[in-house]
Design a protein around this motif. Structure first.
Motif, PDB file in Angstrom:
ATOM      1  N   ASP A 341       0.843  -1.211   0.000  1.00  0.00           N
ATOM      2  CA  ASP A 341       0.000   0.000   0.000  1.00  0.00           C
ATOM      3  C   ASP A 341       0.871   1.252   0.000  1.00  0.00           C
ATOM      4  O   ASP A 341       0.557   2.245  -0.682  1.00  0.00           O
ATOM      5  CB  ASP A 341      -0.916   0.013   1.221  1.00  0.00           C
ATOM      6  CG  ASP A 341      -2.043  -1.005   1.140  1.00  0.00           C
ATOM      7  OD1 ASP A 341      -2.269  -1.554   0.043  1.00  0.00           O
ATOM      8  OD2 ASP A 341      -2.678  -1.256   2.184  1.00  0.00           O
ATOM      9  N   GLU A 344       2.337   1.776  -3.364  1.00  0.00           N
ATOM     10  CA  GLU A 344       1.303   2.271  -4.277  1.00  0.00           C
ATOM     11  C   GLU A 344       1.038   3.757  -4.040  1.00  0.00           C
ATOM     12  O   GLU A 344       0.834   4.526  -4.998  1.00  0.00           O
ATOM     13  CB  GLU A 344       0.023   1.458  -4.102  1.00  0.00           C
ATOM     14  CG  GLU A 344      -1.051   1.795  -5.114  1.00  0.00           C
ATOM     15  CD  GLU A 344      -2.198   0.808  -5.114  1.00  0.00           C
ATOM     16  OE1 GLU A 344      -3.078   0.919  -5.985  1.00  0.00           O
ATOM     17  OE2 GLU A 344      -2.226  -0.093  -4.234  1.00  0.00           O
ATOM     18  N   ARG A 347       4.392   5.488  -5.282  1.00  0.00           N
ATOM     19  CA  ARG A 347       4.704   5.207  -6.682  1.00  0.00           C
ATOM     20  C   ARG A 347       6.208   5.273  -6.949  1.00  0.00           C
ATOM     21  O   ARG A 347       6.679   5.940  -7.868  1.00  0.00           O
ATOM     22  CB  ARG A 347       3.967   6.162  -7.624  1.00  0.00           C
ATOM     23  CG  ARG A 347       2.467   5.940  -7.667  1.00  0.00           C
ATOM     24  CD  ARG A 347       2.130   4.625  -8.344  1.00  0.00           C
ATOM     25  NE  ARG A 347       0.714   4.277  -8.241  1.00  0.00           N
ATOM     26  CZ  ARG A 347       0.178   3.173  -8.760  1.00  0.00           C
ATOM     27  NH1 ARG A 347       0.933   2.323  -9.421  1.00  0.00           N
ATOM     28  NH2 ARG A 347      -1.111   2.915  -8.621  1.00  0.00           N
ATOM     29  N   ARG A 365       0.444  -7.779  -7.052  1.00  0.00           N
ATOM     30  CA  ARG A 365       0.763  -6.363  -6.873  1.00  0.00           C
ATOM     31  C   ARG A 365       2.263  -6.077  -6.989  1.00  0.00           C
ATOM     32  O   ARG A 365       2.657  -4.956  -7.332  1.00  0.00           O
ATOM     33  CB  ARG A 365       0.241  -5.868  -5.525  1.00  0.00           C
ATOM     34  CG  ARG A 365      -1.272  -5.974  -5.365  1.00  0.00           C
ATOM     35  CD  ARG A 365      -1.716  -5.508  -3.991  1.00  0.00           C
ATOM     36  NE  ARG A 365      -1.582  -4.061  -3.833  1.00  0.00           N
ATOM     37  CZ  ARG A 365      -1.580  -3.445  -2.655  1.00  0.00           C
ATOM     38  NH1 ARG A 365      -1.701  -4.154  -1.532  1.00  0.00           N
ATOM     39  NH2 ARG A 365      -1.454  -2.137  -2.590  1.00  0.00           N
ATOM     40  N   LEU A 369       3.321  -3.023  -9.312  1.00  0.00           N
ATOM     41  CA  LEU A 369       3.934  -1.833  -8.721  1.00  0.00           C
ATOM     42  C   LEU A 369       5.429  -1.741  -8.997  1.00  0.00           C
ATOM     43  O   LEU A 369       6.075  -0.762  -8.600  1.00  0.00           O
ATOM     44  CB  LEU A 369       3.694  -1.823  -7.206  1.00  0.00           C
ATOM     45  CG  LEU A 369       2.237  -1.729  -6.768  1.00  0.00           C
ATOM     46  CD1 LEU A 369       2.114  -1.955  -5.258  1.00  0.00           C
ATOM     47  CD2 LEU A 369       1.656  -0.370  -7.153  1.00  0.00           C
TER      48      LEU A 369
END
Length: 507
Positions: A341, A344, A347, A365, A369
């Protein structure tokens, strides 16, 4: 044919003279070739027997296999170097058995000399580590045992007094308390520690290692700069940055991957290391489900949150905005979710260290990512019994290497030495076989192919190409065709770093 010692341990490396490796298989399963090395690079590749006569060394490798140099992506180098001189209690099946080993060691040492051991795993013990057990056998000197996962320390009363914790009720220190106590222990001199580290690096080169990522809890850039300016180190080192050094690194304009000014250009700036949770063996890995026997509503029942999510995001943003990529320790599924998280939200690219237990929704993920998974396959072999007890019903998604690869994730393989030996072949064999004894593979569906294990151990270098840096290893057998035992114990014929021998025929 002549050989020249071009990278003798303990001396500054000389410039490697040109070298032709003849009749060597170019990569695992590759064609028989002649490989020309000049100025530290792979200069040319010819079909075997077709290389022109040239200056420098010429070595017939008689059909052996040439591979890209191996990297261990997660090492605690000072601890690994020191562990080679400590009492090993990894085989102890109870606290009593470990304490007895400490008592025997104390009896064999000069009066007053501390007893330092390593490797205990109390996750399956029938009794609990306690200072009284050690006091009964070693009342007259400090005694200290460090757990296999480095997240716990067990001390007697004299040891607790030495680190300013004489009033501790049990003598078993976990997580931050453990790290702080270790930092307060008397250490060997800088000169002796550096000597031990160089010896450990020479041993690593003998197993085909040409580089490591060092996560020692220290000012690693300063320490490795000193070592490399003092005497030759036969490895490349990516030196990690911890929180106490972050602002200074930013102030100097350092960026992950930047090559620093040391002999041979062997030192690079590594990633920024953070911890989000603890470990499986200590039951402090942060999980969505409570640990067996714990009351779900009580603190610590799901593990330990080392860093609040908002602080994690802030630190990732601070480091990455200055070109320093994060490497985040996350073991439990809740810690991994929280870390993904954070990636994300910010970034940025980076790594998750360990990634041992994952929720199914989080597996894709990593690729989405652009987050590398730095895994330690030998932990899957060593921890299977502890995981079966404390992660019961969830182990199908523990150490999920095959699922991660299938989802497109990039794996970086390492040992976490001293938690496991600094041996890339043991690491790869554990990923490929999922067993380290006579038992069947543990969750065989998570085994990965040898080629993928090699890629994860070479910073993704699957091929040797003209223009590549000549960090290379010569093995006696082709890893793609050997049995599991040979892979685990792979005989290494030679290792080269920038075309200079660090292990093998010229040494």
């Amino acid at each position: 044919m002549t050989h020249t010692n071009t990278a003798a341990p303990g001396n500054r490396p000389a410039t490697a003279e040109p070298l032709t490796l003849r009749r060597v298989h170019l990569g695992a399963g590759g064609p028989l070739s002649d490989v020309r090395i000049e100025s530290g690079l792979v200069n040319a590749v010819f079909p075997a027997g077709e290389s022109p006569r040239a200056d420098g060394q010429s070595l017939d490798l008689d059909g052996r296999t040439l591979l890209p140099g191996l990297w261990d992506s997660h090492v605690h180098m000072v601890q690994w170097a020191g562990l080679r001189r400590r009492l090993d209690v990894s085989g102890a099946r109870s606290a009593r058995e470990a304490a007895d080993a400490v008592g025997r060691q104390a009896a064999a040492l000069p009066a007053g000399e501390p007893v330092i051991g390593h490797g205990f795993r109390d996750g399956l013990w029938p009794d609990a580590p306690h200072k009284d057990l050690l006091d009964a056998l070693v009342p007259d000197r400090p005694a200290l045992l460090i757990s296999m996962d480095l997240h716990s320390a067990w001390l007697n009363s004299a040891g607790l007094a030495l680190v300013g914790r004489g009033d501790h009720p049990t003598g078993l220190l976990r997580e931050d308390e453990c790290i702080q106590a270790m930092a307060e222990l008397p250490t060997a001199s800088v000169e002796l520690t550096d000597q031990w580290v160089r010896e450990a690096c020479v041993a690593a080169a003998a197993r085909g290692i040409t580089g490591i990522v060092d996560f020692e809890y220290a000012d690693n850039i300063a320490d490795w700069t000193r070592r490399m300016n003092g005497a030759a180190v036969p490895l490349r080192v990516a030196a990690s940055i911890w929180s106490p050094q972050l602002e200074a690194a930013i102030g100097r304009g350092l960026r992950t991957g930047q090559i620093l000014d040391t002999p041979g250009g062997l030192l690079e700036v590594g990633p920024f290391k953070l911890l989000t949770d603890g470990s499986l063996n200590t039951r402090t890995a942060l999980c969505h489900e409570a640990y067996p026997g714990a009351v779900p509503s009580e603190p610590g029942s799901h593990g330990l949150e080392q860093l609040p999510p908002q602080e994690l995001v802030s630190l990732l943003r601070r480091a990455s905005s200055h070109g320093i990529e994060p490497a985040i320790h996350a073991i439990g599924d809740r810690a991994n979710e929280m870390t993904l998280d954070a990636f994300e939200a910010v970034r940025c690219h980076g790594r998750i260290e360990h990634g041992q237990l994952l929720a199914p929704k989080d597996i894709p993920r990593f690729a989405e990512l652009g987050v590398t998974v730095s895994v330690q396959p030998t932990h899957a072999v060593d921890d299977r019994d502890v995981a079966d007890r404390h992660w019961a019903g969830r182990t199908h998604r523990a150490y999920a290497f095959a699922d991660l690869l299938a989802a497109g994730a990039v794996l970086a393989l390492g040992s976490d030495a001293p938690v496991a030996p600094l041996d890339p072949w043991l690491t790869m064999a554990s990923a490929v076989t999922r067993t380290g004894d006579e038992r069947p593979p543990w969750h065989p569906e998570q085994r990965i192919p040898v080629a993928d294990a090699l890629a994860g151990s070479t910073r993704g270098r699957r091929l040797i190409r003209v223009g590549d840096r000549a960090d290379l290893v010569v093995t006696e057998a082709d890893p793609l065709t050997v049995d599991a035992l040979t892979l685990r114990e792979m005989p290494v014929h030679a290792t080269l770093l920038s075309g200079a021998w660090t292990h093998g025929p010229s040494l």
